[in-house]
Scaffold this motif. Structure first.
Motif, mmCIF file in Angstrom:
data_model
loop_
_atom_site.group_PDB
_atom_site.id
_atom_site.type_symbol
_atom_site.label_atom_id
_atom_site.label_comp_id
_atom_site.label_asym_id
_atom_site.label_seq_id
_atom_site.Cartn_x
_atom_site.Cartn_y
_atom_site.Cartn_z
ATOM 1 N N THR A 103 0.857 -1.191 0.000
ATOM 2 C CA THR A 103 0.000 0.000 0.000
ATOM 3 C C THR A 103 0.887 1.233 0.000
ATOM 4 O OG1 THR A 103 -1.640 -1.216 1.278
ATOM 5 C CG2 THR A 103 -1.911 1.166 1.171
ATOM 6 N N ASN A 104 0.715 2.084 -1.000
ATOM 7 C CA ASN A 104 1.623 3.219 -1.130
ATOM 8 C C ASN A 104 1.121 4.440 -0.361
ATOM 9 O OD1 ASN A 104 -0.388 4.376 -2.655
ATOM 10 N ND2 ASN A 104 0.838 4.640 -4.492
ATOM 11 N N ALA A 105 1.801 5.569 -0.589
ATOM 12 C CA ALA A 105 1.504 6.772 0.181
ATOM 13 C C ALA A 105 0.122 7.337 -0.098
ATOM 14 C CB ALA A 105 2.555 7.837 -0.130
ATOM 15 N N GLU A 106 -0.487 6.963 -1.198
ATOM 16 C CA GLU A 106 -1.836 7.450 -1.518
ATOM 17 C C GLU A 106 -2.891 6.392 -1.191
ATOM 18 O OE1 GLU A 106 -2.214 8.086 -5.792
ATOM 19 O OE2 GLU A 106 -1.141 6.241 -6.181
ATOM 20 N N ARG A 107 -2.563 5.493 -0.296
ATOM 21 C CA ARG A 107 -3.459 4.419 0.174
ATOM 22 C C ARG A 107 -3.796 3.432 -0.941
ATOM 23 N NH1 ARG A 107 -7.592 6.904 0.063
ATOM 24 N NH2 ARG A 107 -6.853 9.023 -0.251
ATOM 25 N N ARG A 108 -2.950 3.363 -1.958
ATOM 26 C CA ARG A 108 -3.226 2.504 -3.098
ATOM 27 C C ARG A 108 -2.675 1.098 -2.838
ATOM 28 N NH1 ARG A 108 -4.696 3.746 -7.918
ATOM 29 N NH2 ARG A 108 -4.061 5.936 -7.768
ATOM 30 N N ILE A 109 -3.548 0.129 -2.882
ATOM 31 C CA ILE A 109 -3.145 -1.264 -2.651
ATOM 32 C C ILE A 109 -2.872 -1.896 -4.015
ATOM 33 C CG2 ILE A 109 -3.772 -3.438 -1.528
ATOM 34 C CD1 ILE A 109 -6.070 -1.731 -0.142
ATOM 35 N N SER A 110 -1.637 -2.333 -4.208
ATOM 36 C CA SER A 110 -1.245 -2.906 -5.500
ATOM 37 C C SER A 110 -0.678 -4.298 -5.295
ATOM 38 C CB SER A 110 -0.174 -2.035 -6.164
ATOM 39 O OG SER A 110 -0.649 -0.726 -6.361
ATOM 40 N N ARG A 111 -0.794 -5.101 -6.307
ATOM 41 C CA ARG A 111 -0.319 -6.472 -6.208
ATOM 42 C C ARG A 111 1.201 -6.583 -6.351
ATOM 43 N NH1 ARG A 111 -2.539 -11.298 -7.229
ATOM 44 N NH2 ARG A 111 -0.417 -11.871 -6.653
ATOM 45 N N VAL A 112 1.742 -7.443 -5.508
ATOM 46 C CA VAL A 112 3.112 -7.920 -5.670
ATOM 47 C C VAL A 112 2.958 -9.346 -6.193
ATOM 48 C CG1 VAL A 112 5.241 -8.492 -4.451
ATOM 49 C CG2 VAL A 112 3.880 -6.540 -3.709
ATOM 50 N N ARG A 113 3.592 -9.632 -7.305
ATOM 51 C CA ARG A 113 3.401 -10.970 -7.901
ATOM 52 C C ARG A 113 4.731 -11.704 -8.002
ATOM 53 N NH1 ARG A 113 -0.144 -7.663 -10.820
ATOM 54 N NH2 ARG A 113 -2.332 -8.220 -10.569
ATOM 55 N N LYS A 114 4.658 -12.957 -7.685
ATOM 56 C CA LYS A 114 5.883 -13.763 -7.678
ATOM 57 C C LYS A 114 6.428 -13.924 -9.095
ATOM 58 C CE LYS A 114 5.872 -18.241 -6.442
ATOM 59 N NZ LYS A 114 5.841 -19.389 -5.514
ATOM 60 N N ALA A 115 7.684 -13.504 -9.270
ATOM 61 C CA ALA A 115 8.329 -13.652 -10.581
ATOM 62 C C ALA A 115 9.280 -14.837 -10.587
ATOM 63 C CB ALA A 115 9.079 -12.374 -10.939
ATOM 64 N N ILE A 116 9.924 -15.070 -9.432
ATOM 65 C CA ILE A 116 10.826 -16.226 -9.312
ATOM 66 C C ILE A 116 10.566 -16.905 -7.960
ATOM 67 C CG2 ILE A 116 12.649 -15.281 -10.802
ATOM 68 C CD1 ILE A 116 14.124 -14.341 -8.322
#
Lengths: 63, 947
Positions: B694-707
């Motif tokens: 969750t960034n400074a603007e309260r934005r929840i974004s996905r972290v996706r497994k690459a390896i």
């Protein structure tokens, strides 16, 4: 601990006394871990040397 | 997932209430007025050939490849520079156009390496695509004429090369540097055939270039290209994920081949970065596979022993057994843990859950303690929620931008670029900072007011600004009456109107002419939409929380709340500081900022977690260390933080950790805190796991497994194993299940799920029934707490005072190329720009001490002393010195003290009384550090270790 309590008292010192004491007490109750509250309560019971008057009054209201 | 290729519409999107319908190749299309024919065609599914156009750049019209025919008009206009018109009929394909395009490509090709004319598959450049599209097979002019094929490559930048032989001088790189990044480092030197892209007639590495990568991304020929792309070849798959550096939270495509990252490309659909990046996110990801990574769990009896590699089972079993032994001997409250702002929301949630449910206490804290805890306190008190009010895009509607105690071009560079775009379009700028940050004056940006206040006087200046607003009748009375607690406002108005809060009365304290303060106040109150952005220069003070409330007071008093273009926005330091706070990392709050004493909330968690929970706040990090020194706190689990390097008064932190009986560190590397650890659990980088930030603007974004995780387990799996070993069962099979639990228990997250984030790209909390797609701007129509609460903000000077012994003030910060404690960036080529911390000192202070550029100097405070090289700089005012804390060996926090914010204990990193003198050798602490570091990082390799 005395320094921290006095900082809190300094913030609330511009408010009318009753509001200020309540503000300090509420802050200690909400944010200080019980063993810290116990220590400062004991410190006040032992005379509270160096503590801001508002802090002393607030500590007396802790439960 | 295959390699993602985003659609390039050629020119930027236009927004207009007026719609225009036209016909392109017989297809009707309706677009906003002002849209180019090229973009309209792309929106209709027709790709017009192009080389100099890109939809993140204004149309340039130089390549002549995008020519079209328009019915009823003569000639063949460039579609990128031709705006749509109602009823227009456009042809993008005709024999005439084909011939023209072929001619253009032939000319380009005649001065292009023959072997680079044709590509295929994933490695094909835009230039090669155009060669294919126009059907170029032979170049009538040959390749032997005058050309640029033997120009020297510029390989000076560690991350990319520039090969002029491949350059078609389309200016996309130059325009990207100007329009996207706002640095203006590149230009086209010369005219006609002699035209060449230049970084100011010097190698890239010596130029003003900040290595954001925008030029490389823009290049259609691979004249500018990543070195990893050259080394590893073209990638064949993409994973869209979120950067693990600062609080901007940029979206990236990790492009891979053979399970190896080739490059990180900013993702156009990323709503925080809109396809832009900085040197850290774009290039400094090599740490993830650095040789220093620890990938096997380790234990040792004493922290002075060598490490012994063991299996995950043995390490987890040992840690749990030690924690249980300690609790049996010293009590339930004798252990605790620290969650990480570099880990995902799901991981952070699990750590605090384990502490509350498995440890049975509330001794959980997070690194926000030492950065933005005053933000949480101050904004919750005044507005009702512990988060910034705006999204980043809001800045585009700001007429007056106020930056207080932040250095966005260094610490939040991608947002700084967006801010600079708005400034170039005419927004006014006020900067409140002791240091002359880049934004005070940079290409095409100049602050209207720079108020270089003395460190420690933030509250004085915010009161002075508010005093002008109140006393000059600039209060938005209607807003206050409708939206705020009027009794609290009147109490505040009376206080702030007192003469002692006037700019004139405070001038000698603030150190800024009263007239400048008054003028800035007038501009803020009357200049239209006014937005405040702030950073750690606000929070890391003994009055950090007071200052946050002071800014909220000012914004409410002027009505600058509750719509686009206004508000108060903290620029969060680490990638998931907002998230780690949201997830209940603080000792007094459950997830969603609800106090542990609230019995209804507690019962909800008790029911869901099947355990009894404590109703009293637990220990904060400094309290844990104090209690450890006192002998009542004996064990700690530290996930992804390095408190020895990052927290103030290093020697006190070290003493506390050394006094503990079980320190468990989970990290990518043997960090400084691990020097005092008994158990080491391998951490997983952001490339190795699923989750959300969750960034400074309260934005929840996905972290996706690459390896796959190099250590075998993602961090959430390791925490789960520890909890299970402690006797509190956790059985999640995927982080999405953890988010589902968070959503069930946290009203502001009620509508959040991985599925929704995947569908929308990202979502800003609150996200629930009232706002099913999230909330970009908060407090519209009313504050979260109901009525906005004005708080009295008495200026109380810090107890950290200069003296004859310590006559200077030290303030600390960060720079562009390094990040936080440097654990990641120091293990990349970013060291080219910053391989050691230096002390910035004003020429007059240096001269008084006989200090010259590069001299080794001692930096001493009452807490300790270190040595480092001096840099003479007029960025600082006389009496103030500045350094960074990126390098462990420097030990900047040996010097900082334990003074902290009155409300939250956020350390006062920004004000330390110091003395600076010439030095001949390193300090005693540094010598001791070198000696002990060697001892505490020894690893005894055992061939029998079972992993």
């Amino acid at each position: 601990m005395v320094h921290m309590a006095n900082q809190i008292a300094a913030f609330f010192s511009s408010y009318p006394t009753e509001q200020a004491v309540a503000g300090v007490a509420d802050h200690l109750q909400k944010f200080w871990e019980p063993r810290m509250r116990k220590q400062i309560t004991q410190y006040v019971a032992d005379g509270g040397a160096g503590l801001h008057d508002l802090a002393i009054e607030a500590v007396k209201r802790l439960h | 997932m295959a390699l993602i290729r985003e659609t390039d519409y050629g020119t930027p999107k236009r927004i207009s209430d007026t719609l225009v319908t036209l016909e392109i190749d017989g297809k009707p299309v309706t677009v906003a007025a002002g849209t180019s024919v090229m973009r309209a065609a792309a929106e209709a599914g027709v790709q017009v050939p192009k080389l100099c156009a890109s939809d993140n750049l204004e149309a340039f019209g130089s390549c002549r490849l995008c020519l079209v025919e328009v019915e009823g008009r003569r000639g063949t206009p460039a579609s990128c520079t031709t705006p749509v018109e109602q009823g227009m009929k456009v042809k993008t394909q005709s024999p005439k156009l084909a011939k023209l395009r072929m001619g253009v490509m032939e000319l380009y090709a005649s001065d292009h390496p023959r072997e680079m004319l044709y590509g295929s598959g994933n490695g094909q450049t835009e230039f090669q695509e155009m060669v294919e599209i126009v059907g170029l097979r032979e170049v009538r002019y040959g390749h032997t004429g005058k050309n640029h094929l033997h120009s020297d490559k510029d390989e000076s930048n560690p991350y990319f090369t520039f090969d002029p032989a491949m350059c078609i001088v389309c200016s996309r790189c130059v325009r990207a540097c100007e329009e996207v990044q706002g640095t203006f480092a590149l230009t086209i030197d010369g005219r006609g055939f002699a035209s060449v892209v230049s970084a100011g007639d010097k190698p890239f590495i010596e130029s003003e270039c900040v290595s954001c990568g925008a030029c490389v991304q823009a290049c259609p020929t691979n004249s500018l290209v990543e070195k990893t792309y050259i080394q590893k070849g073209a990638p064949d798959r993409s994973v869209v994920t979120t950067c693990a550096y600062c609080g901007v939270g940029c979206s990236f495509k990790a492009e891979l081949t053979n399970n190896e990252v080739v490059r990180m490309m900013p993702f156009k659909d990323g709503k925080a970065n809109h396809g832009h990046s900085c040197v850290k996110g774009r290039f400094a990801w090599g740490y993830a596979t650095h040789k220093d990574r620890i990938t096997k769990p380790m234990i040792r009896a004493k922290f002075t022993d060598p490490w012994r590699e063991v299996s995950w089972e043995e390490a987890i079993g040992h840690a749990a057994s030690e924690f249980k032994r300690i609790q049996a001997k010293y009590g339930r409250d004798s252990i605790g843990g620290i969650t990480s702002s570099r880990c995902t929301n799901e991981e952070t949630y699990l750590v605090q859950k384990m502490i509350r449910a498995a440890f049975g206490n509330n001794n959980t804290d997070t690194c926000a303690r030492v950065c933005h805890s005053p933000t949480g306190y101050g904004l919750k008190t005044t507005l009702g929620t512990s988060a910034g009010t705006q999204d980043f895009d809001s800045v585009e509607a700001a007429d007056v931008i106020v930056i207080i105690g932040a250095n966005p071009t260094d610490a939040h560079p991608v947002f700084a670029s967006q801010m600079k775009r708005r400034l170039r379009k005419g927004a006014r700028l006020i900067i409140v900072d002791p240091r002359r940050i880049d934004l005070v004056k940079s290409p095409h940006v100049q602050a209207d007011y720079h108020l270089p206040l003395l460190p420690g006087t933030n509250v004085a200046i915010i009161n002075a600004l508010a005093h002008v607003v109140v006393n000059e009748g600039l209060v938005n009375e209607a807003f206050v009456k409708e939206r705020c607690d009027v009794a609290a406002f009147e109490q505040w108005r009376k206080f702030i109107a007192e003469e002692r809060n006037s700019p004139e009365s405070l001038e000698h304290i603030i150190g800024v002419p009263a007239a400048d303060v008054s003028a800035a106040a007038r501009l803020y109150a009357t200049g239209g939409n006014a937005a405040i952005y702030y950073g750690l220069g606000v929070t890391e003070h003994s009055q950090g929380s007071t200052m946050v409330m002071g800014m909220a007071n000012l914004a409410m008093a002027t009505g600058n709340m509750g719509r686009k273009g206004v508000g108060i926005s903290p620029l969060r330091g680490q990638n998931n500081v907002q998230g780690s706070c949201d997830m209940g990392s603080f000792p007094h709050e459950f997830p969603g900022y609800r106090h542990v004493s609230d019995s209804a909330v507690r019962e909800q968690f008790e029911k869901a977690w099947h355990v009894s929970l404590q109703s009293e706040p637990g220990l904060r990090i400094p309290n844990m260390i104090d209690a450890a020194v006192d002998g009542t706190f004996k064990g700690i689990y530290v996930q992804g933080e390095d408190i020895v390097q990052s927290d103030p008064n290093t020697q006190h932190i070290s003493t506390g950790l050394a006094a503990m009986e079980c320190v468990v560190v989970q990290d990518l590397f043997l960090n400084e805190t691990a020097s005092y650890a008994h158990v080491f659990l391998p951490g997983s980088s952001f490339l190795e796991k699923d989750g959300t930030f969750t960034n400074a603007e309260r934005r929840i974004s996905r972290v996706r497994k690459a390896i796959e995780p190099l250590g075998g387990l993602a961090d959430w799996e390791a925490t789960m194993a520890l909890s299970n070993a402690m006797g509190y069962p956790m059985h999640y099979s995927h982080p999405s299940e953890i988010m589902d639990e968070i959503a069930r228990l946290t009203p502001t997250f009620a509508g959040v799920s991985f599925e929704k984030i995947d569908q929308l790209g990202s979502v800003q909390w609150p996200c629930n029934d009232k706002a099913p797609e999230g909330t970009p701007v908060m407090h519209i129509g009313g504050f979260v707490r109901g009525k906005g609460m004005f708080m009295i903000t008495e200026f109380v000077p810090t107890d950290e005072r200069t003296s004859g012994r310590f006559p200077l003030i030290l303030t600390t910060g960060r720079i562009l190329s390094q990040y936080n404690v440097g654990a990641q960036t120091r293990r990349t080529d970013n060291n080219v720009w910053h391989d050691m911390d230096v002390l910035e000192i004003h020429p007059s202070d240096a001269e008084n001490r006989g200090i010259k550029e590069g001299d080794l100097v001692s930096l001493a405070s009452r807490a300790g002393d270190i040595t480092l090289p001096a840099r003479i700089s007029e960025r600082m005012q006389p009496g103030v010195v500045y350094t960074t804390f990126h390098h462990a060996m420097t030990g900047a926090n040996v010097v900082t003290t334990e003074f902290s914010d009155w409300a939250t204990n956020c350390p006062e990193y920004k004000v330390t009384a110091v003395q600076v003198q010439l030095a001949r050798h390193m300090s005693e602490w540094q010598e001791h550090y070198l000696e002990t570091r060697k001892q505490t990082t020894r690893i005894e390799k055992e061939s029998t270790a079972n992993d």
